[in-house]
Each structure stands twice: as structure tokens, then as C-alpha cells.
Design a protein around this motif. Sequence first.
Motif, short mmCIF file in Angstrom:
data_model
loop_
_atom_site.label_atom_id
_atom_site.label_comp_id
_atom_site.label_asym_id
_atom_site.label_seq_id
_atom_site.Cartn_x
_atom_site.Cartn_y
_atom_site.Cartn_z
N LYS B 70 0.81 -1.22 0.00
CA LYS B 70 0.00 0.00 0.00
C LYS B 70 0.84 1.26 0.00
CE LYS B 70 -3.56 -2.65 0.18
NZ LYS B 70 -4.18 -2.99 -1.13
N GLU B 71 2.07 1.16 0.49
CA GLU B 71 2.90 2.36 0.53
C GLU B 71 3.70 2.55 -0.76
OE1 GLU B 71 3.40 -0.48 1.83
OE2 GLU B 71 5.53 -1.00 1.92
N TRP B 72 3.52 1.65 -1.69
CA TRP B 72 4.20 1.79 -2.97
C TRP B 72 3.31 2.61 -3.91
CZ3 TRP B 72 7.11 -3.17 -4.94
CH2 TRP B 72 8.06 -3.56 -3.98
N ARG B 73 3.91 3.60 -4.50
CA ARG B 73 3.19 4.44 -5.46
C ARG B 73 3.72 4.09 -6.83
NH1 ARG B 73 4.14 10.74 -5.27
NH2 ARG B 73 2.60 11.52 -6.75
N VAL B 74 2.90 3.44 -7.62
CA VAL B 74 3.34 2.97 -8.92
C VAL B 74 2.73 3.88 -9.98
CG1 VAL B 74 3.52 1.00 -10.48
CG2 VAL B 74 3.38 0.62 -8.00
N MET B 75 3.56 4.57 -10.71
CA MET B 75 3.05 5.49 -11.72
C MET B 75 3.52 5.06 -13.11
SD MET B 75 5.29 8.78 -10.41
CE MET B 75 4.72 8.67 -8.71
N PHE B 76 2.59 5.07 -14.03
CA PHE B 76 2.87 4.62 -15.39
C PHE B 76 2.96 5.81 -16.33
CE2 PHE B 76 2.74 -0.01 -15.78
CZ PHE B 76 2.44 -0.35 -14.48
N VAL B 77 4.11 5.94 -16.95
CA VAL B 77 4.35 7.02 -17.89
C VAL B 77 3.60 6.72 -19.18
CG1 VAL B 77 6.14 8.10 -19.29
CG2 VAL B 77 6.59 7.57 -16.90
N GLN B 78 2.86 7.70 -19.66
CA GLN B 78 2.01 7.47 -20.83
C GLN B 78 2.65 7.90 -22.14
OE1 GLN B 78 -1.39 5.98 -20.45
NE2 GLN B 78 0.00 5.40 -18.81
N ALA B 79 3.70 8.68 -22.06
CA ALA B 79 4.34 9.14 -23.30
C ALA B 79 5.81 9.44 -22.99
CB ALA B 79 3.65 10.39 -23.84
N GLY B 80 6.63 9.30 -24.00
CA GLY B 80 8.06 9.48 -23.81
C GLY B 80 8.44 10.81 -23.21
N ARG B 81 7.67 11.86 -23.54
CA ARG B 81 8.00 13.18 -23.04
C ARG B 81 7.94 13.26 -21.52
NH1 ARG B 81 3.26 16.66 -25.58
NH2 ARG B 81 3.86 15.29 -27.29
N TYR B 82 7.20 12.37 -20.86
CA TYR B 82 7.04 12.43 -19.41
C TYR B 82 8.08 11.61 -18.67
CZ TYR B 82 2.71 14.67 -20.68
OH TYR B 82 1.81 15.52 -21.22
N PHE B 83 8.86 10.83 -19.39
CA PHE B 83 9.93 10.07 -18.74
C PHE B 83 11.15 10.98 -18.70
CE2 PHE B 83 11.56 6.23 -17.01
CZ PHE B 83 12.89 6.15 -17.38
N ARG B 116 -3.99 12.15 -33.76
CA ARG B 116 -2.93 12.19 -32.77
C ARG B 116 -1.69 12.86 -33.36
NH1 ARG B 116 -3.12 8.83 -28.16
NH2 ARG B 116 -4.90 7.44 -28.15
N PRO B 117 -0.94 13.53 -32.48
CA PRO B 117 0.35 14.06 -32.95
C PRO B 117 1.36 12.91 -33.06
CG PRO B 117 0.07 14.46 -30.61
CD PRO B 117 -1.22 13.84 -31.08
N GLN B 118 2.50 13.23 -33.59
CA GLN B 118 3.56 12.23 -33.68
C GLN B 118 4.01 11.81 -32.28
OE1 GLN B 118 6.77 12.42 -36.71
NE2 GLN B 118 8.13 12.72 -34.98
N GLY B 119 4.37 10.55 -32.14
CA GLY B 119 4.80 10.05 -30.85
C GLY B 119 6.14 10.61 -30.42
N ASP B 120 6.38 10.54 -29.12
CA ASP B 120 7.63 11.05 -28.56
C ASP B 120 8.72 9.98 -28.66
OD1 ASP B 120 5.75 12.40 -25.79
OD2 ASP B 120 6.20 13.30 -27.74
N PRO B 121 9.96 10.43 -28.72
CA PRO B 121 11.04 9.45 -28.75
C PRO B 121 11.25 8.82 -27.38
CG PRO B 121 11.93 11.68 -28.71
CD PRO B 121 10.43 11.81 -28.81
N MET B 122 11.67 7.60 -27.41
CA MET B 122 11.97 6.91 -26.15
C MET B 122 13.36 6.32 -26.25
SD MET B 122 10.79 6.41 -23.18
CE MET B 122 11.67 5.63 -21.84
N TRP B 123 14.02 6.48 -25.10
CA TRP B 123 15.42 6.17 -24.93
C TRP B 123 16.29 7.19 -25.66
CZ3 TRP B 123 15.35 4.30 -20.58
CH2 TRP B 123 14.57 3.21 -20.22
N THR B 124 15.97 8.45 -25.36
CA THR B 124 16.86 9.52 -25.79
C THR B 124 18.12 9.49 -24.93
OG1 THR B 124 15.95 11.08 -24.19
CG2 THR B 124 14.88 10.99 -26.36
N GLY B 125 19.12 10.21 -25.39
CA GLY B 125 20.36 10.28 -24.60
C GLY B 125 20.11 10.79 -23.19
N GLU B 126 19.23 11.77 -23.07
CA GLU B 126 18.94 12.34 -21.76
C GLU B 126 18.28 11.30 -20.85
OE1 GLU B 126 17.14 16.59 -20.48
OE2 GLU B 126 15.66 15.21 -21.32
N GLN B 127 17.35 10.53 -21.41
CA GLN B 127 16.66 9.52 -20.60
C GLN B 127 17.64 8.42 -20.16
OE1 GLN B 127 13.79 8.60 -23.60
NE2 GLN B 127 12.17 9.86 -22.67
#
Lengths: 151, 276
Positions: B70-83, B116-127
Motif C-alpha cells: 500500500k505504501e508503494w506508489r506505482v506510476m505509469f508514464v504514458q508518453a516518452g516526453r514524461y519520462f 494524434r500528434p507524432q509520438g515522442d522518442p523513447m530512450w533519448t540520450g537524456e533519458q
Amino acid sequence: MKRAPALWFLACFLVLGYALPAFGDEGGSVLISFDPAGEPVDLMTGNSLPHYTRVRRGSVRFHLYRLHEPETAVSFTHDGFQRMDISKLRSMEKVQEKFAVWRLNYEGGKNTPRIQNTAVSFVPLDSLSGEPMDRVYVKLTDLLRIDWERE
Amino acid sequence: MHEKGEISRRKALKSGIALVAAGSAAGSAEASPAMPKKPGETKIVAVMGDYWHPAVSQEVHVRQIFSAKKEWRVMFVQAGRYFTPELIADADLVIAARYGGLDSLGWSGEGIIEARPQGDPMWTGEQVDAVIENVTRRGMGFLSIHCTLFCRSEKLEDFIGVEPILHQEIQPLVIQEINTEHPITAGIDSFYISLDEQFDCRLKEPEHTTVLFRSLAVHDKRNALSGWCLERGNGRIVGLLPGHYQWTYREPEYREIFWRAAHWAMKRDIPAYPAN
């Protein structure tokens, strides 16, 4: 005046004498490595083949189903049947022979899919003279690596 | 819908987000909430799902696996821009089941979407750098699930310690050669996954990596390395290659491995997996 055409002819001869081989080689050679454990045989003639190391650039062809249908692309399975043109490949190396898995290194990335082609053909270069020889056809599994990037 | 600039307070409260930290995602005009951790909370950030791997079922099953905590807060990122680096700066664990490339569907917060707009990149250098930094320096845990090894980042591949090898067709798998000594897999018997996509890999640093289990593909008989773990700096990484479909997550043995892997990656004692 009479000497001008002769000089012109000589100049052309000298230029083409160096340029023609380059056109035929498309700028050099492609390195290949045979599997040391293998005993390659030319699929067309049945002749045993030495472990060539250089082949004429531009001569590599992949064969999907028939030896008389050469293709300039390698075919593989990645979420469906896909092809990659040889011109985009930098190198390919065998990873899992039993499952026909090769690592394809290409412009912009790499992949390690199951390759569908079972044979490859090329024009080997004589190890001493560097002259092109007759095209040979081998099982893809006889090879370890094909390198278009290094000379 | 995200208003340009930041999430509105009304929407934030409505969605149950108590605190919204305004930030800016690189290359995006929208703010990326950092969702800071509350005292005593375990913050888990998950980025799972793409065209080939159903996001909905993965989220459903992962939430079920951790439902007792119950003390675990599990959040799911919905788009690359939010990671973002800001999001994971205080995360205890990142769970990633995501190959490299654009999001299959561009992000929209609308209830009915016509375009929909174009999807966000995932696994960018910053990420990638953010994951590496947080694991090695701060001790954040990282679970590399299924297709993450095809992140298209040599740096991340090196970090998780494997050279990826592609799967063949979807087929049943037998999970076998299970490490009987490691706390993630000790005591778990060989089991069967009715449908999965068998990635394989080669360890880049076998001397520093522990193999957890292997799998046998029933159709083409390939024996593949399918689970491993290693330590990097102050942190830990677990790689689990099963997980293409929800069928994997329906196997009780796999759910238990997942539960244990999360605890181990966070350097926590591993309680018995609650049966549910």
C-alpha cells in the motif's frame, strides 16, 4: 598535329587503365570470413572452395529460394518478412548458426534477426593477383562475416 | 487535456495528484511533472507498452503484483516526453518494457481523439543518462523487461550488460535452468508460458552478471538466456526477457519472480509473495 591524337589516346589509355578496374570493383573489395569449421562447396559446380577473404565490391548477392535469382537485399524475419538493401549494410556476422541468426550492422543501427536467405554468391578476388575470379555460390552458413566497411 | 505550459490545478486535484511540480521537458512546450516522493513512500516509475506490447494489460498485471504494497506508489508514464530526469530523480525503481523509438501513438489527453500528434522518442540520450546516473549514484533500481534490450542505445545496452538477439515467432516457452541460489529465483520450479516472444542475449560482462534463468522455445527449440541481474555502482539491475503478452504475467511463477526482482533491485528484503 599528328602527334596530338596519339597523345590524347595515350592519356585516355593511362587514365582508363587505372579507372576501369576501379569501376569494376566499385572502389575496392569486401572482406569475408569463412567459418573455420566449414568445408565450403560451390553450390553450382560442387567444387570445394578455399576460404576466400576478399570479394569484388558490388558482387555480393543473396539468394532466397533459387540460385538463379540473385538479390541485392538480405531477407529476414522481424515481426514479419523484411528486406534490407546491401547498400545499407556495413557488416553482418553470424550469431546463432542453428537458428540462422545474424547480426546486421547498418547505417543507423543494428539488428539480430533470423536471416531467410540460405545462399550467397560473390566474385572472389585472387589472393595473389587481386584479379576477379568466377562467381561462386555458397551456403550462407559457411560464412562467419561479411564486411562492407573495411577494405 | 494538458494546457500549454503546465497541468491545471483543477485537473491535478481531480486526478488525485497532490503535488504537481512544474518543469519543462527538453524539446517540449509542456511541463513535465516530477511527481515528487512523499515521506515514507516508495516511488516506482513504469514505462511499459508500445505497438507490439499491450500497455493496458502490462499495467493491470504489474499493479496487481504490487497491490499488497500500500505504501508503494506505482506510476505509469504514458508518453516518452514524461519520462524525464526530473521524474526519476527520486524514484526507488524504474520498470521499463519499451524498445527504442517513437511512441506508437502520439500523446493526447483528450477523451475522444480524432487525430494524434507524432509520438515522442523513447530512450533519448537524456533519458538513458538519467537512468544510469540514478542507478549508479543514488542506488535506484532498474528492471529491464522484455523489449527494453532493443533500446537502440549502445550506452543502455552496455549498462544493462547484454547484447540483444531478436526473437523468432511468438510461441510457448519453458522457463528452465532456474538459479536455485539467487533470492530472485530460489525455490521456483521450471514453468511454462503459453505464448511469449523469446528474445535472447549475450552477456557483455559475464564475470559481473548473474544468470537467473533460461528459456526453451517450444517451436524452434532455441535455448535462450532470459533472466539476469547485476550491480552497477550503488544500484542494481534485473533483466527479465519474458513479457510480450499478458499470458506471461498470468503465470504465478513469473509474477513471483517479478515481485522478488523489484525488491532485490531496490535492495530490500524480499517478503513472501502474497497469493491473490
